[in-house]
Design a protein around this motif. Sequence first.
Motif, PDB file in Angstrom:
ATOM      1  N   LEU A  96       0.769  -1.209  -0.044  1.00 23.89           N
ATOM      2  CA  LEU A  96      -0.123   0.095   0.073  1.00 23.89           C
ATOM      3  C   LEU A  96       0.876   1.175   0.058  1.00 23.89           C
ATOM      4  CD1 LEU A  96      -2.701  -1.130   2.761  1.00 23.89           C
ATOM      5  CD2 LEU A  96      -2.951  -1.081   0.098  1.00 23.89           C
ATOM      6  N   LYS A  97       0.616   2.050  -0.789  1.00 19.05           N
ATOM      7  CA  LYS A  97       1.364   3.387  -1.003  1.00 19.05           C
ATOM      8  C   LYS A  97       0.434   4.455  -0.306  1.00 19.05           C
ATOM      9  CE  LYS A  97       3.314   6.963  -4.075  1.00 19.05           C
ATOM     10  NZ  LYS A  97       3.311   7.155  -5.609  1.00 19.05           N
ATOM     11  N   ILE A  98       0.879   4.994   0.738  1.00 20.72           N
ATOM     12  CA  ILE A  98      -0.127   5.940   1.411  1.00 20.72           C
ATOM     13  C   ILE A  98       0.603   7.328   1.718  1.00 20.72           C
ATOM     14  CG2 ILE A  98      -1.230   6.311   3.885  1.00 20.72           C
ATOM     15  CD1 ILE A  98      -0.899   3.286   4.179  1.00 20.72           C
ATOM     16  N   THR A  99       0.108   8.291   1.136  1.00 20.59           N
ATOM     17  CA  THR A  99       0.467   9.823   1.139  1.00 20.59           C
ATOM     18  C   THR A  99      -0.430  10.743   1.815  1.00 20.59           C
ATOM     19  OG1 THR A  99       1.306   9.334  -1.259  1.00 20.59           O
ATOM     20  CG2 THR A  99       1.430  11.433  -0.428  1.00 20.59           C
ATOM     21  N   PHE A 100       0.447  11.501   2.508  1.00 22.91           N
ATOM     22  CA  PHE A 100      -0.368  12.606   3.573  1.00 22.91           C
ATOM     23  C   PHE A 100      -0.047  13.791   3.130  1.00 22.91           C
ATOM     24  CE2 PHE A 100       0.467   8.789   6.048  1.00 22.91           C
ATOM     25  CZ  PHE A 100      -1.009   8.438   6.875  1.00 22.91           C
ATOM     26  N   SER A 101      -1.152  14.560   2.863  1.00 26.38           N
ATOM     27  CA  SER A 101      -0.675  16.246   2.436  1.00 26.38           C
ATOM     28  C   SER A 101      -0.370  16.830   3.876  1.00 26.38           C
ATOM     29  CB  SER A 101      -1.866  16.675   1.770  1.00 26.38           C
ATOM     30  OG  SER A 101      -3.143  16.847   2.640  1.00 26.38           O
ATOM     31  N   GLY A 102      -1.139  16.521   4.816  1.00 25.92           N
ATOM     32  CA  GLY A 102      -0.668  16.952   6.203  1.00 25.92           C
ATOM     33  C   GLY A 102      -1.309  15.974   7.161  1.00 25.92           C
ATOM     34  N   ASN A 103      -1.230  16.265   8.519  1.00 26.79           N
ATOM     35  CA  ASN A 103      -1.749  15.411   9.542  1.00 26.79           C
ATOM     36  C   ASN A 103      -3.442  15.154   9.276  1.00 26.79           C
ATOM     37  OD1 ASN A 103       0.369  15.082  11.213  1.00 26.79           O
ATOM     38  ND2 ASN A 103       0.500  17.092  11.744  1.00 26.79           N
ATOM     39  N   ILE A 104      -3.613  14.065   9.298  1.00 31.25           N
ATOM     40  CA  ILE A 104      -5.081  13.535   8.853  1.00 31.25           C
ATOM     41  C   ILE A 104      -6.082  14.294   9.711  1.00 31.25           C
ATOM     42  CG2 ILE A 104      -5.125  11.418   9.781  1.00 31.25           C
ATOM     43  CD1 ILE A 104      -6.705  12.595   6.542  1.00 31.25           C
ATOM     44  N   THR A 105      -5.541  14.776  10.939  1.00 31.26           N
ATOM     45  CA  THR A 105      -6.550  15.083  11.966  1.00 31.26           C
ATOM     46  C   THR A 105      -6.724  16.500  11.711  1.00 31.26           C
ATOM     47  OG1 THR A 105      -4.668  15.879  13.375  1.00 31.26           O
ATOM     48  CG2 THR A 105      -5.924  13.440  13.765  1.00 31.26           C
ATOM     49  N   GLU A 106      -6.352  17.324  10.653  1.00 34.80           N
ATOM     50  CA  GLU A 106      -6.454  18.617  10.382  1.00 34.80           C
ATOM     51  C   GLU A 106      -7.229  18.851   9.127  1.00 34.80           C
ATOM     52  OE1 GLU A 106      -2.520  20.249   9.582  1.00 34.80           O
ATOM     53  OE2 GLU A 106      -1.928  19.769  11.846  1.00 34.80           O
ATOM     54  N   THR A 107      -8.120  19.741   9.265  1.00 38.64           N
ATOM     55  CA  THR A 107      -9.358  20.217   8.384  1.00 38.64           C
ATOM     56  C   THR A 107      -8.691  20.534   6.963  1.00 38.64           C
ATOM     57  OG1 THR A 107     -10.969  20.733  10.043  1.00 38.64           O
ATOM     58  CG2 THR A 107     -11.421  21.414   7.637  1.00 38.64           C
ATOM     59  N   GLY A 108      -9.104  19.689   6.109  1.00 38.02           N
ATOM     60  CA  GLY A 108      -8.583  20.154   4.710  1.00 38.02           C
ATOM     61  C   GLY A 108      -7.545  18.948   4.048  1.00 38.02           C
ATOM     62  N   SER A 109      -6.778  18.443   5.132  1.00 36.33           N
ATOM     63  CA  SER A 109      -5.844  17.398   5.049  1.00 36.33           C
ATOM     64  C   SER A 109      -6.406  16.311   4.122  1.00 36.33           C
ATOM     65  CB  SER A 109      -4.934  16.956   6.155  1.00 36.33           C
ATOM     66  OG  SER A 109      -4.154  18.006   6.640  1.00 36.33           O
ATOM     67  N   THR A 110      -5.381  15.431   3.512  1.00 29.05           N
ATOM     68  CA  THR A 110      -6.104  14.332   2.700  1.00 29.05           C
ATOM     69  C   THR A 110      -4.981  13.339   3.058  1.00 29.05           C
ATOM     70  OG1 THR A 110      -4.860  15.005   0.752  1.00 29.05           O
ATOM     71  CG2 THR A 110      -7.120  15.378   0.832  1.00 29.05           C
ATOM     72  N   MET A 111      -5.499  11.843   2.940  1.00 25.64           N
ATOM     73  CA  MET A 111      -4.698  10.838   3.026  1.00 25.64           C
ATOM     74  C   MET A 111      -5.041  10.125   1.618  1.00 25.64           C
ATOM     75  SD  MET A 111      -4.555   7.709   5.724  1.00 25.64           S
ATOM     76  CE  MET A 111      -6.107   7.212   5.402  1.00 25.64           C
ATOM     77  N   THR A 112      -4.068   9.437   0.714  1.00 21.88           N
ATOM     78  CA  THR A 112      -4.442   9.069  -0.354  1.00 21.88           C
ATOM     79  C   THR A 112      -3.642   7.294  -0.157  1.00 21.88           C
ATOM     80  OG1 THR A 112      -2.607   9.733  -1.710  1.00 21.88           O
ATOM     81  CG2 THR A 112      -4.661  10.801  -1.922  1.00 21.88           C
ATOM     82  N   VAL A 113      -4.562   6.421  -0.398  1.00 16.20           N
ATOM     83  CA  VAL A 113      -4.041   4.815  -0.365  1.00 16.20           C
ATOM     84  C   VAL A 113      -4.080   4.412  -1.895  1.00 16.20           C
ATOM     85  CG1 VAL A 113      -4.434   2.693   0.823  1.00 16.20           C
ATOM     86  CG2 VAL A 113      -5.027   4.781   2.036  1.00 16.20           C
ATOM     87  N   GLU A 114      -2.930   3.913  -2.042  1.00 20.76           N
ATOM     88  CA  GLU A 114      -2.955   3.267  -3.418  1.00 20.76           C
ATOM     89  C   GLU A 114      -2.579   1.941  -3.382  1.00 20.76           C
ATOM     90  OE1 GLU A 114      -1.347   6.275  -6.590  1.00 20.76           O
ATOM     91  OE2 GLU A 114      -0.785   7.293  -4.715  1.00 20.76           O
ATOM     92  N   ARG A 115      -2.988   1.099  -4.218  1.00 17.56           N
ATOM     93  CA  ARG A 115      -2.583  -0.410  -4.122  1.00 17.56           C
ATOM     94  C   ARG A 115      -1.306  -0.767  -5.090  1.00 17.56           C
ATOM     95  NH1 ARG A 115      -8.621   0.042  -3.571  1.00 17.56           N
ATOM     96  NH2 ARG A 115      -8.994  -0.745  -1.247  1.00 17.56           N
ATOM     97  N   VAL A 116      -0.589  -1.434  -4.861  1.00 16.70           N
ATOM     98  CA  VAL A 116       0.502  -1.876  -5.542  1.00 16.70           C
ATOM     99  C   VAL A 116       0.691  -3.321  -5.662  1.00 16.70           C
ATOM    100  CG1 VAL A 116       3.153  -1.335  -6.133  1.00 16.70           C
ATOM    101  CG2 VAL A 116       1.850   0.227  -5.227  1.00 16.70           C
ATOM    102  N   ASN A 117       0.456  -4.180  -6.554  1.00 15.78           N
ATOM    103  CA  ASN A 117       0.084  -5.509  -6.804  1.00 15.78           C
ATOM    104  C   ASN A 117      -0.251  -5.995  -5.455  1.00 15.78           C
ATOM    105  OD1 ASN A 117       0.796  -7.827  -8.211  1.00 15.78           O
ATOM    106  ND2 ASN A 117       2.843  -8.080  -7.470  1.00 15.78           N
ATOM    107  N   TYR A 118      -1.377  -5.923  -5.283  1.00 17.64           N
ATOM    108  CA  TYR A 118      -1.924  -5.905  -3.895  1.00 17.64           C
ATOM    109  C   TYR A 118      -2.992  -6.926  -3.916  1.00 17.64           C
ATOM    110  CZ  TYR A 118      -4.169  -4.619   0.673  1.00 17.64           C
ATOM    111  OH  TYR A 118      -4.676  -4.619   1.809  1.00 17.64           O
ATOM    112  N   TYR A 119      -3.237  -7.996  -3.014  1.00 17.42           N
ATOM    113  CA  TYR A 119      -4.035  -8.950  -2.867  1.00 17.42           C
ATOM    114  C   TYR A 119      -4.587  -8.932  -1.417  1.00 17.42           C
ATOM    115  CZ  TYR A 119      -2.397 -10.737  -7.556  1.00 17.42           C
ATOM    116  OH  TYR A 119      -2.070 -10.468  -8.842  1.00 17.42           O
TER     117      TYR A 119
END
Length: 271
Positions: free
Chosen positions: A109-132
């Motif tokens: 799993l590739k997980i990217t944070f634009s900021g702390n996820i507890t802060e309004t407006g921040s994002t967390m994206t989760v991308e799957r890489v050859n994932y089962y």
Amino acid sequence: MKNRLLSLAVFSLCCFQFTSCTKEESLAATDSTPVVASASIDLANELDIQAGLQVSYEKLTAKLTGKTLTASCALVTMDPVTTTFPKTFYVDFGTAGCTVNNITRKGKLKITFSGNITETGSTMTVERVNYYINSNKVEGKITYKNSTVTAATPEWTRTVADGIFTDAKGNVYQNSGSYTVRLTAGASTPTFDDNSYEMTQGTTTITNQNGGKMTLTVTQSLIKNASCDFISKGKIKVESTILNGTIDYGAGDCDNKATYTQNGIEFPITM
């Protein structure tokens, strides 16, 4: 009991078809596989969001106690290593697989944070890489955006884009959708395992390899506790050409069981 088992067998006869039929023929011509796939897709999304939240608590805030990804045999690394946002982490379950609570995950799993996820407006994206997950291939990206309005009730929007779920038999289900998620317990503590999340509304669209579409809509808030891998409570309405029923996740027990009800007949689901 004999009649119930016979009904279940008939329900499961025809594979992956959303063909047209009369109302009287609907159960006989309907297969439970798309419903099971939809529940498994929900499980995959919840597992992957939980992995991202665990990384946030463990790596960004150093507040995670109790169950950790590292303890579950996954390897968590930051790449590139940085002290500023955005920050990207890889959760590697290995090529041989990592099994916890009878759930086996392989790949990354590739997980990217634009900021702390507890802060309004921040994002967390989760991308799957050859994932089962349990021999089912899971693809696509989840975006988890903090949309909190009232600090006492943290809230996020969870959006799935370009989702592809390929089951162990090779059946392919494209999926996309969006849920509203609220943190209803655990906000005042520094730990993660006592968190409880409520998905108050949302819709998912699933399209199978034959072009048949199924829409799933939350009708009773879904409850997901951080201490449990599965949704433990709530209901989803299922609609398609043939399927017209309800998935019920139960009364709050932590298990991989659910039921699908159509025309007054219940069918068990194991995710």
